[in-house]
Design a protein around this motif. Structure first.
Motif, short mmCIF file in Angstrom:
data_model
loop_
_atom_site.label_atom_id
_atom_site.label_comp_id
_atom_site.label_asym_id
_atom_site.label_seq_id
_atom_site.Cartn_x
_atom_site.Cartn_y
_atom_site.Cartn_z
N GLU A 46 0.83 -1.21 0.00
CA GLU A 46 0.00 0.00 0.00
C GLU A 46 0.86 1.26 0.00
N THR A 47 1.94 1.23 0.78
CA THR A 47 2.85 2.37 0.82
C THR A 47 3.48 2.62 -0.54
N ARG A 49 2.40 1.70 -3.53
CA ARG A 49 1.40 2.15 -4.51
C ARG A 49 1.03 3.61 -4.29
N THR A 50 0.91 4.02 -3.05
CA THR A 50 0.59 5.41 -2.75
C THR A 50 1.73 6.33 -3.19
N ARG A 51 2.96 5.90 -2.94
CA ARG A 51 4.14 6.67 -3.34
C ARG A 51 4.29 6.72 -4.85
N GLY A 52 4.01 5.60 -5.50
CA GLY A 52 4.10 5.54 -6.96
C GLY A 52 5.34 4.87 -7.49
N TYR A 53 6.23 4.39 -6.62
CA TYR A 53 7.45 3.71 -7.07
C TYR A 53 8.05 2.92 -5.91
N PHE A 90 3.60 -2.53 -10.58
CA PHE A 90 3.03 -1.49 -11.44
C PHE A 90 2.89 -1.88 -12.90
N ASP A 92 5.41 -1.71 -14.74
CA ASP A 92 6.36 -0.78 -15.32
C ASP A 92 7.68 -0.89 -14.58
N ARG A 95 9.53 2.22 -12.65
CA ARG A 95 9.01 2.90 -11.46
C ARG A 95 9.73 2.39 -10.20
N GLU A 97 13.24 3.61 -7.57
CA GLU A 97 14.32 4.53 -7.20
C GLU A 97 15.39 3.73 -6.47
#
Length: 357
Positions: A46-47, A49-53, A90, A92, A95, A97
Motif C-alpha cells: 500500500e505504501t 502504490r501510494t508513493r508511486g514507485y 506497477f 512498469d 518505477r 528509485e
C-alpha cells in the motif's frame, strides 16, 4: 486485501498483571518496547502504490551487480531484480528509485521504512536472518570464495594451484579458508597479505601474485574493470557458502511473498523456456504451467494483491533469470562468469522454484 494484526508476545502476561492489579515497572517497560518495535501500520504494498514507485537499496559500485553510469543510469544483475519488483507491482520496470547503501546500516534504513527492500547486503546467515528484524526472502545468487588467475598460468582448476603466490586479505575468513584448502590438498603456496580488498585488486593487476582469492562476485567485479577482462578466469571451485538474496522487513508477509514469488517467476520462466523474446507466442501454449505463469489460466496474483498478469509483465520487462544472468555475466560483458551453482536444477545447479499452482 491483506490486514496485519500484531499481537505482542507479552500480551497474555500483561493482561494477567493488569487484571490482578499487579502491573509493575517491568510490565510497563515491556509494553513500551513492544509498541516501539513495529512502527508500520499499513502494508509495504500500500505504501509503494501510494508513493508511486519502489525504493530499492543496492550496492554501488559492484560491476556486474550494480553500477551507475556518468549519466546516472543504474544497471546490473541486482538492479534488474529491483526492476522486476516494480514490474510486478506497477507493470512498469522504470518505477523504481535506487539508493546506494553499504554496510550493516542497510538494515536500519530498511527497518525505518526508508527503503522497501535491499537486494544485496552481507551473505545470508542464521544470525543475520534473526537479529535485525529483517528477512532474507530467498537466494538470488549463490556466491562463495573462489580463485581468479590469468589465463597465461594455464590453470583450469584450483587443485592445479601448486607453488603459486596468492593475494588475500589478512586476518580474514578468506585467509583461514585458504590455509585449510592448501593444507588439506597438500599443495604448496605463498600468501601475499593485504589489509583491504582494494589493495588486492591493485596487486593482482600489477602482477604481484599468481592468483587472487575472495568472493566470486567480487572477483568478477575486479575482472570487469581490467583492461583485458577475458584474459582472466575465475576457477570453478568454491571454498565457502555465501548465498545472497533480497531482504525485506520481517513484519510484512505480503510484501515478502511478492518479492519471493517475483524471483520464483524469473526462475520458472527460464525452466519453462519463456523469454522476453518469445513471451507473446507463448501465450498460445497449451502447457498449464506456462499458461498459469503468463496469467492466461487461473488467477495467481489476487492472493498477494497483484493482477493476474503480473508475472507476464515481469518476464516481458526484464526477461527470465537466465536472460538477466547472461546480460550481466555473459560473454558479451567481456568476462563470462560460468553459471555453476546458479544454473537451473535441471542443469546441475541450485536454482529451483516451486511450481506455479
Amino acid at each position: 486485501m491483506w490486514r496485519f494484526l500484531r499481537i505482542p508476545a507479552s500480551a497474555a502476561l500483561l493482561a494477567a498483571m493488569l487484571l490482578g492489579g499487579q502491573q509493575t515497572a517491568f510490565a510497563q517497560q515491556a509494553e513500551a518496547e513492544t509498541e516501539a518495535s513495529a512502527p508500520f501500520t499499513i502494508s509495504t504494498l500500500e505504501t509503494v502504490r501510494t508513493r508511486g514507485y519502489v525504493i530499492c537499496a543496492a550496492t554501488n559500485p559492484l560491476p556486474g551487480f550494480a553500477q551507475v553510469s556518468p549519466e546516472g543510469l543504474w544497471s546490473g544483475f541486482d538492479v534488474d531484480l529491483c526492476r522486476a519488483i516494480a514490474a510486478a507491482v506497477f507493470g512498469d520496470p522504470s518505477r523504481v528509485e535506487f539508493r546506494p547503501l553499504s554496510g550493516q546500516s542497510r538494515f536500519a534504513h530498511l527497518l525505518m521504512g526508508e527503503v522497501d527492500l535491499v537486494v544485496r547486503n552481507s551473505p545470508w546467515t542464521m544470525a543475520r536472518d534473526t537479529q535485525y528484524g529483517a528477512t532474507y526472502v530467498t537466494t538470488s545468487f549463490f556466491d562463495g570464495q573462489a580463485f581468479m588467475v590469468p589465463d597465461r598460468l594455464g590453470v583450469v582448476s584450483a587443485y592445479e594451484l601448486e607453488d603459486v603466490t596468492i593475494c588475500v586479505t589478512s586476518n580474514s575468513d578468506a585467509s583461514r579458508r585458504l590455509d585449510e584448502f592448501f593444507f588439506f590438498n597438500q599443495l604448496a603456496y605463498e600468501e601475499l597479505l593485504y589489509e583491504d580488498r582494494e589493495d588486492l585488486a591493485v596487486a593482482y593487476r600489477a602482477g604481484e601474485c599468481d592468483a587472487v582469492t575472495g568472493a566470486a562476485s567480487w572477483l568478477q567485479a575486479i575482472r570487469r574493470t581490467m583492461p583485458d577482462p577475458g584474459s582472466n578466469s575465475i576457477l570453478p571451485e568454491r571454498l565457502s557458502k555465501e548465498p545472497y538474496g533480497p531482504v525485506v522487513r520481517s513484519n510484512d508477509p505480503q510484501w515478502e511473498a511478492i518479492v519471493r514469488r517475483t524471483l520464483y517467476a524469473l526462475i520458472n520462466a527460464e525452466e519453462y523456456g519463456v523469454t522476453s523474446i518469445n513471451i507473446e507466442s507463448m501465450m498460445s501454449a497449451r502447457t498449464p504451467a506456462i499458461r498459469r505463469l503468463l496469467g492466461a489460466e487461473e488467477d495467481v496474483g489476487s492472493d498477494i494483491g497483484l493482477r493476474p498478469t503480473w508475472m507476464r509483465d515481469v518476464i516481458g520487462s526484464v526477461g527470465n533469470y537466465g536472460e538477466i544472468y547472461a546480460r550481466h555475466f555473459g560473454a558479451v560483458a567481456g568476462a563470462q562468469l560460468l553459471r555453476g551453482q546458479n544454473a537451473l536444477w535441471l542443469n546441475g545447479g541450485l536454482m529451483y522454484a516451486p511450481p506455479v499452482y
